[in-house]
Scaffold this active site. Structure first.
Site, PDB file in Angstrom:
ATOM      1  N   LYS A 183      20.566 -45.561  26.781  1.00 56.31           N
ATOM      2  CA  LYS A 183      21.694 -45.316  27.577  1.00 56.31           C
ATOM      3  C   LYS A 183      22.573 -44.310  26.966  1.00 56.31           C
ATOM      4  CE  LYS A 183      24.862 -47.429  25.188  1.00 56.31           C
ATOM      5  NZ  LYS A 183      26.254 -46.958  25.041  1.00 56.31           N
ATOM      6  N   THR A 240      28.726 -46.498  30.120  1.00 59.24           N
ATOM      7  CA  THR A 240      29.115 -45.198  29.092  1.00 59.24           C
ATOM      8  C   THR A 240      28.763 -44.087  29.985  1.00 59.24           C
ATOM      9  OG1 THR A 240      26.828 -45.472  28.671  1.00 59.24           O
ATOM     10  CG2 THR A 240      28.173 -46.415  26.942  1.00 59.24           C
TER      11      THR A 240
END
Length: 318
Positions: A183, A240
């Protein structure tokens, strides 16, 4: 006692959260001046400004003083984890060793748990990962994290849970590791999209295709799909890719805007992209977004070329 090796933002935030719930916490920092300042001011303003350290946190200069408790949290960058274990023989199997970093080791192409197990094979090795910004944890804002290990970890799960940290457990170590690592790469790409002014629609498309890459590699390496759709995968990806609190997203923003990024800030996704490109090539797995991030970070491709390459890929079924 819970020991924490690493007094960066995340290690300090975990120390604060655990101490507020009544645990005795010992926090180790490698820099003697940082230790002295934290002991005197009861703050770690260099890493986590404005947060007072509860009295039941003791700041230690010797790593031996944080070992031997109920657990030792290893809150150092992924690429420093192996070196930490090599350097300090005091870190042994007397307590569970819990990685609090996300990434893939550039040398071994392995995740944090495998790095720990390779150097301390007798220890219970685990990883704590999921959607969490240090500042939010330190402020006492609620979040949920994933604790992954192959052994029995109910006791460790209870030890690390607090009124504001809800810990879920899993034995899918590969899925938890790769979700947290990959990620960061996609977050860099999302930052590039926004920094270049390509818009929120493009970011949503990028996140979706990036998630497909995450799942593709993780399943090939033995992970379970439900892990990738959980906290350590999709949950962390959403966080994020949508907030400037993320260092990886901010790094991508700087790339997209063609601005210089502070080299003193650790951006785990850069090294992870480099490692994953090699790992994917070994497995014959197509990961175009990851390859684009790696090439951009190394200056091998221009932003215009990266966008054109992704948009001109052959049309296919989703």
């Amino acid at each position: 006692m819970i020991g924490i090796a690493g007094a960066g933002a995340f290690g300090t935030a975990l120390a604060v959260a655990l101490a507020r719930s009544g645990r005795e916490v010992r926090l180790w920092a490698r820099d003697a001046e940082q230790v002295r300042m934290m002991q005197e001011t009861r703050r770690n303003d260099a890493a986590l400004p404005g947060v007072d350290l509860p009295e039941n946190i003791s700041v230690q200069a010797e790593i031996a003083d944080v070992c031997g408790g109920q657990a030792l949290l290893l809150a150092v960058p992924m690429q420093a984890l192996g070196g930490l274990l090599d350097r300090w023989s005091q870190i042994d199997a007397r307590q569970p060793l819990v990685a609090c970093c996300k990434g893939v080791d550039l040398v071994t192409l392995r995740g944090p748990v495998a790095v720990i197990a390779g150097r301390r094979p007798a220890a219970m090795a685990a990883i704590l990962t999921g959607p969490s910004f240090a500042a939010d944890i330190a402020r006492g804002l609620p979040t949920a994290l994933t604790l992954a290990a192959t052994g029995e970890i109910r006791g460790l799960q209870e030890l690390l849970s607090t009124p504001t940290l809800r810990i879920y457990r899993t034995d899918d170590v590969t899925g938890a590791e790769l979700g947290g690592a990959l990620k960061n790469v996609i977050a860099i790409a999302a930052g590039v999209v926004i920094g270049a002014g390509l818009g929120d629609s493009a970011r949503a498309a990028l996140m979706t295709r990036g998630y497909a890459e995450m799942v593709r590699l993780a399943l090939a390496l033995g992970a379970r799909p439900e892990t990738l759709s959980g906290l350590s995968g999709l949950g962390d990806l959403v966080l994020t890719c949508t907030s400037t609190q993320s260092r990886n997203f901010r790094f991508g923003l700087a790339l997209g805007k063609r601005e210089t990024f502070d080299p003193s800030i650790t951006v785990e996704g850069v090294a992870t992209a480099r490692a994953v490109v090699r790992l994917a090539a070994e497995r014959g797995i197509d990961m175009p977004v990851t390859a684009m991030v790696d090439a951009l970070a190394l200056g091998r491709i221009t932003l215009e070329s990266a966008v054109a390459t992704l948009m001109s890929r052959p049309l296919k079924q989703e």
